[in-house]
Design a protein around this motif. Structure first.
Motif, short mmCIF file in Angstrom:
data_model
loop_
_atom_site.label_atom_id
_atom_site.label_comp_id
_atom_site.label_asym_id
_atom_site.label_seq_id
_atom_site.Cartn_x
_atom_site.Cartn_y
_atom_site.Cartn_z
N LEU A 40 64.60 29.16 82.37
CA LEU A 40 63.73 30.36 83.48
C LEU A 40 64.23 30.13 84.88
O LEU A 40 64.39 31.03 85.59
N MET A 41 64.34 28.77 85.32
CA MET A 41 64.62 28.59 86.72
C MET A 41 65.97 29.13 87.15
O MET A 41 66.11 29.65 88.41
N VAL A 42 66.97 29.35 86.23
CA VAL A 42 68.45 30.21 86.73
C VAL A 42 68.33 31.47 86.45
O VAL A 42 69.33 32.29 86.67
N THR A 44 67.49 35.24 87.24
CA THR A 44 67.30 35.99 88.45
C THR A 44 66.18 36.99 88.42
O THR A 44 65.49 37.58 89.47
N GLN A 45 65.52 37.02 87.19
CA GLN A 45 64.43 38.32 87.14
C GLN A 45 63.29 37.61 87.21
O GLN A 45 62.11 38.09 87.15
N ILE A 46 63.16 36.15 87.26
CA ILE A 46 61.78 35.47 87.60
C ILE A 46 61.49 35.10 88.98
O ILE A 46 62.33 35.01 89.87
N ASP A 47 60.09 36.03 89.17
CA ASP A 47 59.53 35.77 90.78
C ASP A 47 59.75 34.37 91.46
O ASP A 47 59.61 33.51 90.49
N GLN A 48 60.04 34.52 92.52
CA GLN A 48 60.09 33.02 93.17
C GLN A 48 58.99 32.13 93.30
O GLN A 48 58.93 31.17 93.17
N ASN A 49 57.83 32.96 93.27
CA ASN A 49 56.61 32.15 93.29
C ASN A 49 56.44 31.68 92.03
O ASN A 49 55.82 30.45 91.81
N VAL A 50 56.91 32.17 90.66
CA VAL A 50 57.07 31.48 89.75
C VAL A 50 57.71 30.38 89.25
O VAL A 50 57.38 29.21 88.81
N LYS A 51 58.90 30.49 90.06
CA LYS A 51 59.88 29.27 90.22
C LYS A 51 59.07 28.13 90.72
O LYS A 51 59.31 26.85 90.16
N SER A 52 58.29 28.02 91.71
CA SER A 52 57.44 26.82 92.28
C SER A 52 56.67 26.53 91.44
O SER A 52 56.51 25.02 91.10
N ILE A 53 55.96 27.19 90.61
CA ILE A 53 55.05 26.89 89.30
C ILE A 53 55.99 26.20 88.11
O ILE A 53 55.36 24.97 87.77
N LEU A 54 57.06 26.58 88.04
CA LEU A 54 58.08 26.24 87.04
C LEU A 54 58.39 24.71 87.49
O LEU A 54 58.53 23.89 86.47
N GLN A 55 58.60 24.55 88.62
CA GLN A 55 58.97 23.21 89.14
C GLN A 55 57.78 22.14 88.79
O GLN A 55 58.25 21.05 88.08
N GLU A 56 56.62 22.45 89.20
CA GLU A 56 55.56 21.69 88.67
C GLU A 56 55.35 21.54 87.47
O GLU A 56 54.95 20.25 86.91
N VAL A 57 55.60 22.25 86.38
CA VAL A 57 55.58 22.44 85.04
C VAL A 57 56.40 21.53 84.61
O VAL A 57 56.44 20.31 83.78
N TYR A 58 57.88 21.45 84.99
CA TYR A 58 58.75 20.57 84.88
C TYR A 58 58.70 19.22 85.02
O TYR A 58 58.84 18.34 84.19
N ASN A 59 58.23 18.82 86.10
CA ASN A 59 57.54 17.52 86.50
C ASN A 59 56.59 17.07 85.50
O ASN A 59 56.56 15.92 85.06
N TYR A 60 55.50 17.90 85.29
CA TYR A 60 54.49 17.44 84.18
C TYR A 60 55.18 17.15 82.86
O TYR A 60 54.78 16.21 82.31
N SER A 61 56.12 18.15 82.49
CA SER A 61 56.67 17.81 81.09
C SER A 61 57.63 16.58 81.08
O SER A 61 57.78 15.84 80.07
N GLN A 62 58.31 16.41 82.12
CA GLN A 62 59.32 15.09 82.12
C GLN A 62 58.40 13.93 82.02
O GLN A 62 58.72 13.01 81.38
N TYR A 63 57.32 13.88 83.00
CA TYR A 63 56.56 12.70 82.94
C TYR A 63 55.79 12.65 81.51
O TYR A 63 55.80 11.31 80.87
N GLY A 64 55.30 13.77 80.78
CA GLY A 64 54.74 13.64 79.51
C GLY A 64 55.50 13.32 78.33
O GLY A 64 55.32 12.49 77.54
#
Length: 92
Positions: A40-42, A44-64
């Motif tokens: 989803l991060m790559v 272009t149809q994804i809203d920029q605001n969602v991309k910042s949320i996705l980064q948080e989700v990525y960090n959460y999932s990596q740690y998990g």
């Protein structure tokens, strides 16, 4: 057949909702979240605001995926899980 970005967002929200509701999950779910976020991060149809949320989700999932106590990690992120889903909904 590849998933559309809407299908990917739906799957992402489903996994986050399950973690929030069940207060538990699996390493494979965290790895699936990582793959979804990367895709989803790559997109272009994804809203920029969602991309910042996705980064948080990525960090959460990596740690998990790496923690010895996944259920505790999920439990400690209960507020984040519901907030992420709510925020993704408002931008989707």
């Amino acid at each position: 057949m590849p998933l559309s970005h809407q299908d990917q967002v739906s799957l992402l929200k489903d996994i986050l909702n399950n973690h929030q509701t069940d207060c538990c999950g699996s390493v494979s779910e965290c790895e699936q979240l990582e793959r979804l976020v990367k895709s989803l991060m790559v997109n272009t149809q994804i809203d920029q605001n969602v991309k910042s949320i996705l980064q948080e989700v990525y960090n959460y999932s990596q740690y998990g995926a790496q923690t010895a106590d996944l259920d505790e990690h999920i439990l400690s992120n209960q507020g984040n899980l519901s907030q992420w889903v709510s925020n993704i909904d408002s931008y989707s």
